[in-house]
Write a protein that holds these residues in place. Structure first.
Motif, PDB file in Angstrom:
ATOM      1  N   ALA A  71      82.531  52.980  40.171  1.00  0.00           N
ATOM      2  CA  ALA A  71      83.193  51.915  39.414  1.00  0.00           C
ATOM      3  C   ALA A  71      84.048  51.047  40.324  1.00  0.00           C
ATOM      4  CB  ALA A  71      84.053  52.524  38.305  1.00  0.00           C
ATOM      5  N   TRP A  72      84.124  49.758  39.951  1.00  0.00           N
ATOM      6  CA  TRP A  72      84.918  48.786  40.679  1.00  0.00           C
ATOM      7  C   TRP A  72      85.568  47.827  39.696  1.00  0.00           C
ATOM      8  CZ3 TRP A  72      79.797  49.802  41.495  1.00  0.00           C
ATOM      9  CH2 TRP A  72      79.460  50.441  42.694  1.00  0.00           C
ATOM     10  N   SER A  73      86.757  47.355  40.020  1.00  0.00           N
ATOM     11  CA  SER A  73      87.424  46.296  39.256  1.00  0.00           C
ATOM     12  C   SER A  73      87.528  45.052  40.125  1.00  0.00           C
ATOM     13  CB  SER A  73      88.835  46.731  38.840  1.00  0.00           C
ATOM     14  OG  SER A  73      88.776  47.753  37.888  1.00  0.00           O
ATOM     15  N   PHE A  74      87.388  43.895  39.489  1.00  0.00           N
ATOM     16  CA  PHE A  74      87.491  42.622  40.174  1.00  0.00           C
ATOM     17  C   PHE A  74      88.382  41.696  39.376  1.00  0.00           C
ATOM     18  CE2 PHE A  74      83.511  44.360  41.618  1.00  0.00           C
ATOM     19  CZ  PHE A  74      83.420  43.963  42.944  1.00  0.00           C
ATOM     20  N   GLU A  75      89.072  40.792  40.060  1.00  0.00           N
ATOM     21  CA  GLU A  75      89.830  39.728  39.414  1.00  0.00           C
ATOM     22  C   GLU A  75      89.010  38.453  39.508  1.00  0.00           C
ATOM     23  OE1 GLU A  75      93.637  39.262  41.229  1.00  0.00           O
ATOM     24  OE2 GLU A  75      94.241  41.301  40.737  1.00  0.00           O
ATOM     25  N   VAL A  76      88.983  37.684  38.433  1.00  0.00           N
ATOM     26  CA  VAL A  76      88.289  36.392  38.440  1.00  0.00           C
ATOM     27  C   VAL A  76      89.171  35.411  39.222  1.00  0.00           C
ATOM     28  CG1 VAL A  76      87.398  34.494  37.062  1.00  0.00           C
ATOM     29  CG2 VAL A  76      87.149  36.854  36.253  1.00  0.00           C
ATOM     30  N   LEU A  77      88.630  34.861  40.295  1.00  0.00           N
ATOM     31  CA  LEU A  77      89.370  33.925  41.132  1.00  0.00           C
ATOM     32  C   LEU A  77      89.081  32.482  40.764  1.00  0.00           C
ATOM     33  CD1 LEU A  77      88.969  35.711  44.569  1.00  0.00           C
ATOM     34  CD2 LEU A  77      90.857  35.913  42.924  1.00  0.00           C
ATOM     35  N   THR A  78      87.829  32.206  40.393  1.00  0.00           N
ATOM     36  CA  THR A  78      87.416  30.863  40.035  1.00  0.00           C
ATOM     37  C   THR A  78      86.309  30.946  38.991  1.00  0.00           C
ATOM     38  OG1 THR A  78      87.854  30.094  42.282  1.00  0.00           O
ATOM     39  CG2 THR A  78      86.480  28.669  40.914  1.00  0.00           C
ATOM     40  N   GLU A  79      86.324  30.021  38.052  1.00  0.00           N
ATOM     41  CA  GLU A  79      85.264  29.932  37.057  1.00  0.00           C
ATOM     42  C   GLU A  79      84.613  28.557  37.139  1.00  0.00           C
ATOM     43  OE1 GLU A  79      85.938  31.295  33.042  1.00  0.00           O
ATOM     44  OE2 GLU A  79      87.766  32.283  33.715  1.00  0.00           O
ATOM     45  N   ALA A  80      83.345  28.483  36.781  1.00  0.00           N
ATOM     46  CA  ALA A  80      82.632  27.200  36.769  1.00  0.00           C
ATOM     47  C   ALA A  80      82.036  26.976  35.408  1.00  0.00           C
ATOM     48  CB  ALA A  80      81.566  27.176  37.827  1.00  0.00           C
TER      49      ALA A  80
END
Length: 73
Positions: A64-73
């Motif tokens: 498992a991994w967690s990520f933060e959204v840095l940019t959206e398009a």
């Protein structure tokens, strides 16, 4: 975003159970159970959260991994 990955026999059922357990977690927005046509036996739960991903208990053998959204398009 949180990703949980499992491979092999029983991986799909294992992640279906994990996905079902997310439904009542605070901040849960939704998730998908993904299978890879090019890699049979590989499954992934991709989940989205309104807040920081809470401490999740993943089944044994699941990565498992967690990520933060840095940019959206």
């Amino acid at each position: 975003m949180h990703y949980a990955e499992a491979r092999g026999d029983g991986a799909e059922a294992l992640l279906r159970g994990f996905l079902g357990g997310l439904l009542n977690c605070p901040g849960f927005l939704g998730a998908e159970l993904l299978g890879s046509p090019g890699q049979p036996g590989l499954y992934l739960v991709a989940s989205r959260w309104a807040t920081e991903v809470p401490e999740l208990s993943v089944p044994g053998g699941v990565k498992a991994w967690s990520f933060e959204v840095l940019t959206e398009a």
